[in-house]
Design a protein around this motif. Structure first.
Motif, PDB file in Angstrom:
ATOM      1  N   VAL A   1       1.006  -1.260  -0.117  1.00  0.00           N
ATOM      2  CA  VAL A   1       0.124  -0.540  -0.531  1.00  0.00           C
ATOM      3  C   VAL A   1       1.247   1.020   0.032  1.00  0.00           C
ATOM      4  CG1 VAL A   1      -1.537   1.439   1.337  1.00  0.00           C
ATOM      5  CG2 VAL A   1      -2.364  -1.151   1.994  1.00  0.00           C
ATOM      6  N   GLY A   2       0.168   1.642  -1.104  1.00  0.00           N
ATOM      7  CA  GLY A   2       0.953   3.613  -1.004  1.00  0.00           C
ATOM      8  C   GLY A   2       0.151   4.364  -0.529  1.00  0.00           C
ATOM      9  N   ILE A   3       1.465   5.334   0.353  1.00  0.00           N
ATOM     10  CA  ILE A   3       0.033   7.299   0.773  1.00  0.00           C
ATOM     11  C   ILE A   3       1.269   7.673   0.016  1.00  0.00           C
ATOM     12  CG2 ILE A   3      -0.901   8.260   2.728  1.00  0.00           C
ATOM     13  CD1 ILE A   3      -1.422   5.217   2.457  1.00  0.00           C
ATOM     14  N   LEU A   4       0.485   8.459  -1.033  1.00  0.00           N
ATOM     15  CA  LEU A   4       0.969   9.883  -1.294  1.00  0.00           C
ATOM     16  C   LEU A   4       0.563  11.121  -0.394  1.00  0.00           C
ATOM     17  CD1 LEU A   4       1.498  10.544  -5.114  1.00  0.00           C
ATOM     18  CD2 LEU A   4       0.275  11.543  -4.321  1.00  0.00           C
ATOM     19  N   GLY A   5       1.758  12.485  -0.678  1.00  0.00           N
ATOM     20  CA  GLY A   5       1.154  13.335   0.141  1.00  0.00           C
ATOM     21  C   GLY A   5       1.502  14.625  -0.070  1.00  0.00           C
ATOM     22  N   THR A   6       1.440  15.780  -0.007  1.00  0.00           N
ATOM     23  CA  THR A   6       1.999  17.450  -0.152  1.00  0.00           C
ATOM     24  C   THR A   6       2.495  17.566   1.329  1.00  0.00           C
ATOM     25  OG1 THR A   6       0.367  17.867  -1.071  1.00  0.00           O
ATOM     26  CG2 THR A   6       1.266  17.088  -2.355  1.00  0.00           C
TER      27      THR A   6
ATOM     28  N   MET B   1      -6.722   2.157  -6.616  1.00  0.00           N
ATOM     29  CA  MET B   1      -7.179   4.077  -5.378  1.00  0.00           C
ATOM     30  C   MET B   1      -7.242   2.944  -4.561  1.00  0.00           C
ATOM     31  SD  MET B   1      -5.783   5.824  -7.209  1.00  0.00           S
ATOM     32  CE  MET B   1      -4.812   5.422  -8.851  1.00  0.00           C
ATOM     33  N   ILE B   2      -6.924   4.060  -3.384  1.00  0.00           N
ATOM     34  CA  ILE B   2      -8.473   3.730  -2.024  1.00  0.00           C
ATOM     35  C   ILE B   2      -8.219   5.410  -1.654  1.00  0.00           C
ATOM     36  CG2 ILE B   2      -7.777   2.220   0.227  1.00  0.00           C
ATOM     37  CD1 ILE B   2      -6.148   0.858  -1.156  1.00  0.00           C
ATOM     38  N   SER B   3      -8.679   5.391  -1.912  1.00  0.00           N
ATOM     39  CA  SER B   3      -9.726   7.034  -1.584  1.00  0.00           C
ATOM     40  C   SER B   3     -10.157   7.064  -0.319  1.00  0.00           C
ATOM     41  CB  SER B   3     -10.082   8.165  -2.468  1.00  0.00           C
ATOM     42  OG  SER B   3     -11.930   7.284  -2.916  1.00  0.00           O
ATOM     43  N   GLN B   4     -11.026   5.813   0.070  1.00  0.00           N
ATOM     44  CA  GLN B   4     -12.178   6.512   1.422  1.00  0.00           C
ATOM     45  C   GLN B   4     -11.048   7.471   2.335  1.00  0.00           C
ATOM     46  OE1 GLN B   4     -11.834   3.676   0.114  1.00  0.00           O
ATOM     47  NE2 GLN B   4     -13.769   2.328  -0.058  1.00  0.00           N
ATOM     48  N   PRO B   5      -9.519   6.990   3.019  1.00  0.00           N
ATOM     49  CA  PRO B   5      -9.720   7.571   4.361  1.00  0.00           C
ATOM     50  C   PRO B   5      -9.046   8.890   3.805  1.00  0.00           C
ATOM     51  CG  PRO B   5      -7.954   5.645   3.905  1.00  0.00           C
ATOM     52  CD  PRO B   5      -9.036   5.849   2.685  1.00  0.00           C
ATOM     53  N   ILE B   6      -8.937   9.522   2.935  1.00  0.00           N
ATOM     54  CA  ILE B   6      -8.878  10.721   2.177  1.00  0.00           C
ATOM     55  C   ILE B   6      -9.532  11.213   2.545  1.00  0.00           C
ATOM     56  CG2 ILE B   6      -7.615  11.848   1.578  1.00  0.00           C
ATOM     57  CD1 ILE B   6      -5.463   9.907   1.887  1.00  0.00           C
ATOM     58  N   GLU B   7     -10.839  10.617   2.280  1.00  0.00           N
ATOM     59  CA  GLU B   7     -12.461  11.840   1.881  1.00  0.00           C
ATOM     60  C   GLU B   7     -12.946  11.905   3.734  1.00  0.00           C
ATOM     61  OE1 GLU B   7     -14.925   9.767  -0.739  1.00  0.00           O
ATOM     62  OE2 GLU B   7     -13.452   8.301  -1.298  1.00  0.00           O
TER      63      GLU B   7
ATOM     64  N   ALA C   1      -4.351   7.323  -1.252  1.00  0.00           N
ATOM     65  CA  ALA C   1      -3.637   5.551  -1.073  1.00  0.00           C
ATOM     66  C   ALA C   1      -3.993   4.666  -2.549  1.00  0.00           C
ATOM     67  CB  ALA C   1      -4.275   5.301   0.162  1.00  0.00           C
ATOM     68  N   PHE C   2      -3.471   4.473  -2.324  1.00  0.00           N
ATOM     69  CA  PHE C   2      -3.358   3.197  -3.649  1.00  0.00           C
ATOM     70  C   PHE C   2      -2.417   1.864  -3.366  1.00  0.00           C
ATOM     71  CE2 PHE C   2       0.728   5.111  -4.604  1.00  0.00           C
ATOM     72  CZ  PHE C   2       1.915   4.779  -4.896  1.00  0.00           C
ATOM     73  N   ARG C   3      -3.126   1.322  -3.698  1.00  0.00           N
ATOM     74  CA  ARG C   3      -1.971  -0.732  -3.594  1.00  0.00           C
ATOM     75  C   ARG C   3      -1.931  -1.327  -4.469  1.00  0.00           C
ATOM     76  NH1 ARG C   3      -5.698  -6.139  -5.526  1.00  0.00           N
ATOM     77  NH2 ARG C   3      -6.279  -4.617  -6.307  1.00  0.00           N
ATOM     78  N   VAL C   4      -0.298  -1.755  -5.215  1.00  0.00           N
ATOM     79  CA  VAL C   4       0.342  -2.273  -6.058  1.00  0.00           C
ATOM     80  C   VAL C   4       1.077  -3.018  -6.060  1.00  0.00           C
ATOM     81  CG1 VAL C   4       2.293  -0.562  -5.116  1.00  0.00           C
ATOM     82  CG2 VAL C   4       2.116  -1.513  -7.542  1.00  0.00           C
ATOM     83  N   GLY C   5       0.917  -3.528  -7.209  1.00  0.00           N
ATOM     84  CA  GLY C   5       1.326  -5.554  -7.162  1.00  0.00           C
ATOM     85  C   GLY C   5       1.475  -6.071  -8.502  1.00  0.00           C
TER      86      GLY C   5
END
Length: 318
Positions: free
Chosen positions: A231-236, A267-273, A294-298
């Motif tokens: 899981v990746g969390i991208l931020g600024t 994508m996993i956007s619920q924790p951002i919303e 957030a997103f899932r990658v594999g």
């Protein structure tokens, strides 16, 4: 003086429409003005309930801007980019003016080639781990666009994220207006936007570590989700509109880098919303900045292409 023309506009828009956006709402338009190409937010396509503040719209337009940049660089005239260039016209997300002509770099060629191959894959991934070298590439891709990327490794971090994501998902599921809007964007089999059922995830089951918003199909026997997803969390650093557009560009660079490396993502956007969940996520990461997506990658089968509006539908003079 170098100026972009109509062919450049169409090239940029043709790449831009393949960017990701929340619910595949495609909230962007493109126009040519005084020899520059502008990416505009289409407020008529903003999600009224899920995106009342415009965060997801700006994220999607940032991703579309990055695709447009790649297309122009691939054609030999890279753009000089100004984000949110006019305070009086906030709908102008980016203005791309022609820079010095040059051949595209190898990296630009590779990322450009990945644009039409990148599709969200909401199916279970294979258990093969993502090599350390590829993880470093993803982190560097985010950094190149002035963002940060944290990759969650180990069950302690993943379990904490799982709790936050599921809690946010439950909050959203209890909102009847939110659910009604979601339905309008997922019952779209004949539309040029939205999420068709064939592109949704299998219906969630109790053992799933992560929530699945678009669950619409029964999963095949033995096709559980990976027990330790990457899981990746991208931020600024900030959370202004400018930061959100920057996050969209960074997200797209990361996703295209992943696609180029043979990875799938969703994508996993619920924790951002949900504001409380987002703050909890920020504190769990020990970050002073703001998580943006957030997103899932594999590794997995290629994602299914979903509908896109025609280029002519996103070009505008106004």
């Amino acid at each position: 003086m170098i100026r972009y023309d109509e062919s450049d506009l169409r090239r940029a828009a043709a790449a831009g429409i393949h960017a990701p956006s929340m619910y595949n709402s495609q909230p962007w338009r493109f126009r040519l003005r005084d020899g520059a190409i502008e990416v505009l937010a289409d407020a008529d396509r903003r999600l009224t309930v899920a995106d009342g503040g415009g965060w997801a719209m700006r994220l999607g337009c940032g991703a579309a801007t990055f695709n447009a940049r790649l297309a122009l660089a691939w054609a030999g005239t890279p753009a000089e980019v100004r984000l949110l260039p006019d305070s009086d016209t906030p709908e102008v997300i980016a203005r791309l003016t022609p820079g010095r002509r040059r051949p595209p770099t190898y990296a630009e060629r590779d990322l450009h080639a990945a644009i039409e191959r990148r599709h969200s894959n909401r199916e279970p991934f294979w258990p093969d781990p993502v090599p350390a070298g590829v993880r470093v590439r993803l982190i560097e891709a985010a950094r190149a666009e002035n963002a940060w990327l944290d990759l969650l490794v180990g069950m302690t971090a993943l379990s904490g994220f799982s709790e936050i994501a599921h809690s946010a998902d439950r909050v959203l599921r209890r909102d009847s207006r939110y659910q009604a809007e979601l339905i309008t964007w997922t019952e779209t089999e004949a539309a040029a936007d939205g999420i068709p059922a064939m592109s949704g995830a299998p219906v969630g089951e109790p053992q799933d570590l992560l929530p699945h918003r678009f669950g619409s199909r029964r999963r095949a026997p033995g096709r559980d989700y990976e027990p330790e997803p990457l899981v990746g969390i991208l931020g600024t650093a900030g959370d202004r509109g400018l930061d959100q557009v920057m996050a969209g560009q960074a997200l797209q660079r990361v996703l295209l880098t992943a696609t180029d490396a043979g990875l799938a993502s969703s994508m996993i956007s619920q924790p951002i919303e949900v504001p409380a969940a987002r703050d909890q996520l920020r504190r769990s990461l020990g970050r002073t900045g703001f998580p943006q997506i957030a997103f899932r990658v594999g590794y997995g089968r290629p994602g299914t292409p979903i509908p896109r509006r025609d280029v002519t539908d996103v070009l505008t003079d106004s």
